[in-house]
Design a protein around this motif. Sequence first.
Motif, mmCIF file in Angstrom:
data_model
loop_
_atom_site.group_PDB
_atom_site.id
_atom_site.type_symbol
_atom_site.label_atom_id
_atom_site.label_comp_id
_atom_site.label_asym_id
_atom_site.label_seq_id
_atom_site.Cartn_x
_atom_site.Cartn_y
_atom_site.Cartn_z
ATOM 1 N N SER A 43 12.162 -59.255 10.190
ATOM 2 C CA SER A 43 11.169 -59.610 11.208
ATOM 3 C C SER A 43 9.889 -60.117 10.567
ATOM 4 N N ALA A 44 9.445 -59.442 9.519
ATOM 5 C CA ALA A 44 8.210 -59.833 8.838
ATOM 6 C C ALA A 44 8.329 -61.230 8.236
ATOM 7 N N ILE A 45 9.474 -61.510 7.643
ATOM 8 C CA ILE A 45 9.678 -62.811 7.015
ATOM 9 C C ILE A 45 9.807 -63.905 8.069
ATOM 10 N N GLN A 46 10.494 -63.612 9.166
ATOM 11 C CA GLN A 46 10.640 -64.601 10.231
ATOM 12 C C GLN A 46 9.284 -64.965 10.840
ATOM 13 N N ARG A 47 8.365 -63.987 10.873
ATOM 14 C CA ARG A 47 7.019 -64.231 11.400
ATOM 15 C C ARG A 47 6.076 -64.803 10.344
ATOM 16 N N GLU A 48 6.627 -65.125 9.171
ATOM 17 C CA GLU A 48 5.884 -65.722 8.058
ATOM 18 C C GLU A 48 4.743 -64.828 7.580
ATOM 19 N N LEU A 49 4.963 -63.509 7.649
ATOM 20 C CA LEU A 49 3.991 -62.569 7.100
ATOM 21 C C LEU A 49 4.214 -62.372 5.597
ATOM 22 N N ILE A 50 5.403 -62.742 5.149
ATOM 23 C CA ILE A 50 5.727 -62.692 3.721
ATOM 24 C C ILE A 50 6.238 -64.066 3.322
ATOM 25 N N THR A 51 5.433 -64.785 2.565
ATOM 26 C CA THR A 51 5.805 -66.160 2.196
ATOM 27 C C THR A 51 5.765 -66.395 0.684
ATOM 28 N N CYS A 52 5.301 -65.406 -0.086
ATOM 29 C CA CYS A 52 5.162 -65.583 -1.528
ATOM 30 C C CYS A 52 5.204 -64.221 -2.210
ATOM 31 N N ARG A 53 5.137 -64.237 -3.537
ATOM 32 C CA ARG A 53 5.245 -62.987 -4.282
ATOM 33 C C ARG A 53 4.102 -62.022 -3.970
ATOM 34 N N SER A 54 2.889 -62.525 -3.834
ATOM 35 C CA SER A 54 1.754 -61.631 -3.569
ATOM 36 C C SER A 54 1.906 -60.941 -2.213
ATOM 37 N N ASP A 55 2.408 -61.682 -1.209
ATOM 38 C CA ASP A 55 2.683 -61.063 0.099
ATOM 39 C C ASP A 55 3.734 -59.970 -0.034
ATOM 40 N N ALA A 56 4.778 -60.279 -0.794
ATOM 41 C CA ALA A 56 5.881 -59.339 -0.963
ATOM 42 C C ALA A 56 5.407 -58.070 -1.668
ATOM 43 N N GLU A 57 4.600 -58.245 -2.710
ATOM 44 C CA GLU A 57 4.103 -57.084 -3.449
ATOM 45 C C GLU A 57 3.210 -56.215 -2.573
ATOM 46 N N GLU A 58 2.368 -56.836 -1.789
ATOM 47 C CA GLU A 58 1.470 -56.073 -0.912
ATOM 48 C C GLU A 58 2.262 -55.287 0.129
ATOM 49 N N TYR A 59 3.263 -55.925 0.711
ATOM 50 C CA TYR A 59 4.084 -55.265 1.731
ATOM 51 C C TYR A 59 4.814 -54.060 1.134
ATOM 52 N N LEU A 60 5.431 -54.260 -0.032
ATOM 53 C CA LEU A 60 6.160 -53.166 -0.671
ATOM 54 C C LEU A 60 5.220 -52.050 -1.119
ATOM 55 N N HIS A 61 4.051 -52.419 -1.611
ATOM 56 C CA HIS A 61 3.080 -51.426 -2.055
ATOM 57 C C HIS A 61 2.732 -50.486 -0.905
ATOM 58 N N ASP A 62 2.550 -51.040 0.288
ATOM 59 C CA ASP A 62 2.207 -50.206 1.450
ATOM 60 C C ASP A 62 3.364 -49.281 1.823
ATOM 61 N N LEU A 63 4.591 -49.806 1.820
ATOM 62 C CA LEU A 63 5.752 -48.976 2.156
ATOM 63 C C LEU A 63 5.927 -47.835 1.153
ATOM 64 N N VAL B 295 16.413 -58.559 -0.405
ATOM 65 C CA VAL B 295 16.222 -59.199 0.899
ATOM 66 C C VAL B 295 15.207 -60.328 0.794
ATOM 67 N N MET B 296 14.095 -60.062 0.126
ATOM 68 C CA MET B 296 13.040 -61.067 -0.019
ATOM 69 C C MET B 296 13.508 -62.266 -0.831
ATOM 70 N N MET B 297 14.298 -62.016 -1.845
ATOM 71 C CA MET B 297 14.795 -63.118 -2.679
ATOM 72 C C MET B 297 15.682 -64.057 -1.869
ATOM 73 N N ARG B 298 16.369 -63.493 -0.873
ATOM 74 C CA ARG B 298 17.267 -64.323 -0.066
ATOM 75 C C ARG B 298 16.556 -65.011 1.098
ATOM 76 N N LEU B 299 15.574 -64.340 1.700
ATOM 77 C CA LEU B 299 15.005 -64.849 2.945
ATOM 78 C C LEU B 299 13.650 -65.526 2.806
ATOM 79 N N VAL B 300 12.836 -65.171 1.811
ATOM 80 C CA VAL B 300 11.488 -65.779 1.750
ATOM 81 C C VAL B 300 11.545 -67.285 1.515
ATOM 82 N N PRO B 301 12.295 -67.791 0.515
ATOM 83 C CA PRO B 301 12.979 -67.037 -0.527
ATOM 84 C C PRO B 301 12.100 -66.908 -1.774
ATOM 85 N N LEU B 302 12.287 -65.808 -2.498
ATOM 86 C CA LEU B 302 11.651 -65.632 -3.797
ATOM 87 C C LEU B 302 12.658 -65.968 -4.890
ATOM 88 N N GLY B 303 12.184 -66.491 -5.983
ATOM 89 C CA GLY B 303 13.064 -66.738 -7.113
ATOM 90 C C GLY B 303 13.363 -65.438 -7.842
#
Length: 227
Positions: A34-54, A165-173
């Motif tokens: 859901s987060a990726i579909q809403r473009e809340l995670i579009t790059c590595r910094s977004d991904a790191e911030e999201y995971l850090h909170d979880l 998941v992020m590597m497949r959907l963002v996608p992150l390398g």
Amino acid sequence: MNEVAPTTALLKLMTWLSPSFPTGAFAYSHGLESAIQRELITCRSDAEEYLHDLVHTGSLWNDLVLASLSWKAVTQEDNLFLGQLNELALALCPGEERFLETSLQGDAFLKAAKPWGSKKFSLQFDSADLAYPIAVAAIAATNRVPLIVTLAAYQHSFCANLVSVMMRLVPLGQTDGMQILADLEPHLTELSKRAATASLDDLGSATLHGDFLAIAHEHQHTRIFRS
């Protein structure tokens, strides 16, 4: 309790928490889709911030506290408290998909762990849903796997799955994905130590946005993952 040798403990955890173990963890995004579909995670910094909170203030922290207390309950043969911890773990799920995510994985883990003595818990949880962190902690304690490494391995498995998941959907390398996991290492080490001495008073999360995204996934029109 005499703990098993470090190599033996490592091998057990690598088996139990590997993608090949039939828990189906790869089928869940924990609301990330859901987060990726809403473009809340579009790059590595977004991904790191999201995971850090979880990791620090979200569902993973609660899982660690409950896993730690469950491990201790098994070593002390306190089946009543273990059952109460499981009920609490299920009650803390903010939505149906999170509930199914933990209960289906918990049930699958218990069934697959028969070679490691899960039969002793089968009767206790035969007619009840079993939360995934409770199942992992119970089997680890039964097999005398040290608490700290159990918590560390559980965290790493959780984070590695979400990075996948992020590597497949963002996608992150792959480079970004591996950098995220490398950057998380000191955080996971710290949280393992904290959770090992935590009590029920330490439970609590503050990632409402992530919880709402997980609930939103229940009504998402196009879905790849089950949560």
